[in-house]
Design a protein around this motif. Sequence first.
Motif, PDB file in Angstrom:
ATOM      1  N   ASP A  70       0.816  -1.220   0.000  1.00  0.00           N
ATOM      2  CA  ASP A  70       0.000   0.000   0.000  1.00  0.00           C
ATOM      3  C   ASP A  70       0.849   1.269   0.000  1.00  0.00           C
ATOM      4  OD1 ASP A  70      -2.269  -1.537   0.015  1.00  0.00           O
ATOM      5  OD2 ASP A  70      -2.493  -1.491   2.205  1.00  0.00           O
ATOM      6  N   ASP A  71       2.051   1.189   0.583  1.00  0.00           N
ATOM      7  CA  ASP A  71       2.911   2.372   0.599  1.00  0.00           C
ATOM      8  C   ASP A  71       3.941   2.356  -0.531  1.00  0.00           C
ATOM      9  OD1 ASP A  71       4.316   0.257   1.629  1.00  0.00           O
ATOM     10  OD2 ASP A  71       5.350   1.421   3.175  1.00  0.00           O
ATOM     11  N   ILE A  72       3.601   1.637  -1.602  1.00  0.00           N
ATOM     12  CA  ILE A  72       4.414   1.599  -2.845  1.00  0.00           C
ATOM     13  C   ILE A  72       5.830   1.117  -2.565  1.00  0.00           C
ATOM     14  CG2 ILE A  72       4.915   2.811  -5.007  1.00  0.00           C
ATOM     15  CD1 ILE A  72       1.982   2.841  -4.227  1.00  0.00           C
ATOM     16  N   GLU A  73       5.941  -0.046  -1.962  1.00  0.00           N
ATOM     17  CA  GLU A  73       7.217  -0.718  -1.773  1.00  0.00           C
ATOM     18  C   GLU A  73       7.137  -2.116  -2.387  1.00  0.00           C
ATOM     19  OE1 GLU A  73       9.871   0.596  -0.791  1.00  0.00           O
ATOM     20  OE2 GLU A  73       9.478   2.147   0.717  1.00  0.00           O
ATOM     21  N   ALA A  74       8.268  -2.615  -2.870  1.00  0.00           N
ATOM     22  CA  ALA A  74       8.315  -3.951  -3.466  1.00  0.00           C
ATOM     23  C   ALA A  74       7.996  -5.014  -2.419  1.00  0.00           C
ATOM     24  CB  ALA A  74       9.688  -4.195  -4.072  1.00  0.00           C
ATOM     25  N   CYS A  75       7.363  -6.107  -2.869  1.00  0.00           N
ATOM     26  CA  CYS A  75       6.885  -7.128  -1.931  1.00  0.00           C
ATOM     27  C   CYS A  75       7.979  -8.093  -1.490  1.00  0.00           C
ATOM     28  CB  CYS A  75       5.745  -7.920  -2.565  1.00  0.00           C
ATOM     29  SG  CYS A  75       6.273  -8.952  -3.970  1.00  0.00           S
ATOM     30  N   ASN A  76       9.034  -8.230  -2.292  1.00  0.00           N
ATOM     31  CA  ASN A  76      10.138  -9.177  -2.038  1.00  0.00           C
ATOM     32  C   ASN A  76       9.698 -10.632  -2.081  1.00  0.00           C
ATOM     33  OD1 ASN A  76      12.362  -7.350  -1.646  1.00  0.00           O
ATOM     34  ND2 ASN A  76      11.471  -6.801   0.341  1.00  0.00           N
ATOM     35  N   GLU A  77       8.515 -10.891  -2.626  1.00  0.00           N
ATOM     36  CA  GLU A  77       8.007 -12.261  -2.678  1.00  0.00           C
ATOM     37  C   GLU A  77       7.696 -12.740  -4.090  1.00  0.00           C
ATOM     38  OE1 GLU A  77       4.658 -12.397  -0.082  1.00  0.00           O
ATOM     39  OE2 GLU A  77       5.829 -12.054   1.752  1.00  0.00           O
ATOM     40  N   CYS A  78       7.396 -11.832  -4.997  1.00  0.00           N
ATOM     41  CA  CYS A  78       7.076 -12.233  -6.368  1.00  0.00           C
ATOM     42  C   CYS A  78       8.352 -12.679  -7.093  1.00  0.00           C
ATOM     43  CB  CYS A  78       6.397 -11.090  -7.125  1.00  0.00           C
ATOM     44  SG  CYS A  78       7.449  -9.646  -7.405  1.00  0.00           S
ATOM     45  N   ASP A  79       8.180 -13.309  -8.255  1.00  0.00           N
ATOM     46  CA  ASP A  79       9.329 -13.835  -9.011  1.00  0.00           C
ATOM     47  C   ASP A  79      10.306 -12.737  -9.380  1.00  0.00           C
ATOM     48  OD1 ASP A  79       8.295 -16.358  -8.841  1.00  0.00           O
ATOM     49  OD2 ASP A  79       7.337 -16.309 -10.828  1.00  0.00           O
ATOM     50  N   SER A  80       9.767 -11.576  -9.766  1.00  0.00           N
ATOM     51  CA  SER A  80      10.632 -10.464 -10.172  1.00  0.00           C
ATOM     52  C   SER A  80      11.493  -9.973  -9.004  1.00  0.00           C
ATOM     53  CB  SER A  80       9.787  -9.310 -10.717  1.00  0.00           C
ATOM     54  OG  SER A  80      10.593  -8.199 -11.038  1.00  0.00           O
ATOM     55  N   CYS A  81      10.883  -9.818  -7.821  1.00  0.00           N
ATOM     56  CA  CYS A  81      11.614  -9.351  -6.640  1.00  0.00           C
ATOM     57  C   CYS A  81      12.670 -10.372  -6.210  1.00  0.00           C
ATOM     58  CB  CYS A  81      10.656  -9.084  -5.479  1.00  0.00           C
ATOM     59  SG  CYS A  81       9.671  -7.578  -5.675  1.00  0.00           S
ATOM     60  N   LYS A  82      12.289 -11.666  -6.246  1.00  0.00           N
ATOM     61  CA  LYS A  82      13.246 -12.705  -5.857  1.00  0.00           C
ATOM     62  C   LYS A  82      14.440 -12.733  -6.798  1.00  0.00           C
ATOM     63  CE  LYS A  82       9.957 -15.786  -3.529  1.00  0.00           C
ATOM     64  NZ  LYS A  82       9.251 -17.085  -3.586  1.00  0.00           N
ATOM     65  N   ALA A  83      14.167 -12.549  -8.093  1.00  0.00           N
ATOM     66  CA  ALA A  83      15.255 -12.522  -9.070  1.00  0.00           C
ATOM     67  C   ALA A  83      16.169 -11.321  -8.822  1.00  0.00           C
ATOM     68  CB  ALA A  83      14.683 -12.467 -10.483  1.00  0.00           C
TER      69      ALA A  83
END
Length: 367
Positions: A70-83
């Motif tokens: 909600d505060d426009i930060e990356a989730c660190n859980e999706c495939d893109s963030c993990k990569a």
Amino acid sequence: MENFIVSARKYRPESFDTVVAQSSITTTLKNAIKNNQLAHAYLFCGPRGVGKTTCARIFAKTINCSNLSDDIEACNECDSCKAFNTNRSFNIHELDAASNNSVEDIRQLIDQVRIPPQVGKYSVYIIDEVHMLSSQAFNAFLKTLEEPPKHAIFILATTEKHKIIPTILSRCQIFDFNRINISDIATHLEYVAKSEGAVADKEALNIIAQKADGAMRDALSIFDQIVSFSGKEISYQDVITNLNVLDYDYYFRMVDHFQKNEVPETLMIFDEILNHGFDGHHFINGLSNHLRNLMVCKDTATVKLLEVGGEIKERYKVQATSCENDFLLKALEISNECDMQYKPSQNRRLLVELALIRMAQLTLKKK
């Protein structure tokens, strides 16, 4: 043996909220992502070590995240963030223009830009030290920078904006990063020290922050150096010894002797400083800064300009009450005059000694 990771890498910010002292820039970038108003080219300018490349990487990670908070930060859980977190993302491309500054290098980049990303929405191209590109490389880059494919975003980073040609500047949104002030650096170093299980004096961290000259990366590198020297207990004395910094106490004693018109004692302190290997110019600059700090302590409106903390700040306030404004102003004029005359002087020690004698006689003249 476990591999050591330097603090500048270990504590590199991974989200907008953890970037130190650049809130206006991170807020603007977050709002641009939130409102889907992404520019195709950004120019990040500012001194070294203030977060330009870090913000560029966080921005690249965030715009490709498929599950933003909600505060426009990356989730660190999706495939893109993990990569991204494991340094295997194909959405971010970094080019060091200091060593890749030819037309051929830019042509290879242009060919690469045409390829759309396999995962995520955007391919982000970060060009560090972009001012190092040759004029021919800049010209080859212009058309692509002005009309890139929809999936491509360029982030140019530089420490010398004045060297970038106007045609490049006109095609970018420009963000000017600030030097990080001493209190913000010291606060972050305190957090790093606690995270590392180290105990550090506030005065010690303040000296490191001053030595870093506005660059957080430099401050963290100095912190690592001090930890190697003194272990998990970082004292003020350890820091000034390792960094070859003059102890504040010398300046406080010097001003006390000025107040009492004690010329011999003043000259002996200066001799002691020289015998410890300090340069006379370094000393006179430090004395000027000390007198300036006493001056700003004289008024509650300007005391916030004092860039020290803890016990040292209280010592400044106490000594300032015993110094008249007229004395401080004249002493500052003498020290500034000595500073300007130091380099061309043939007898530099005598020059400084004469300045100290004049300062020690200022209150005598008033009597």
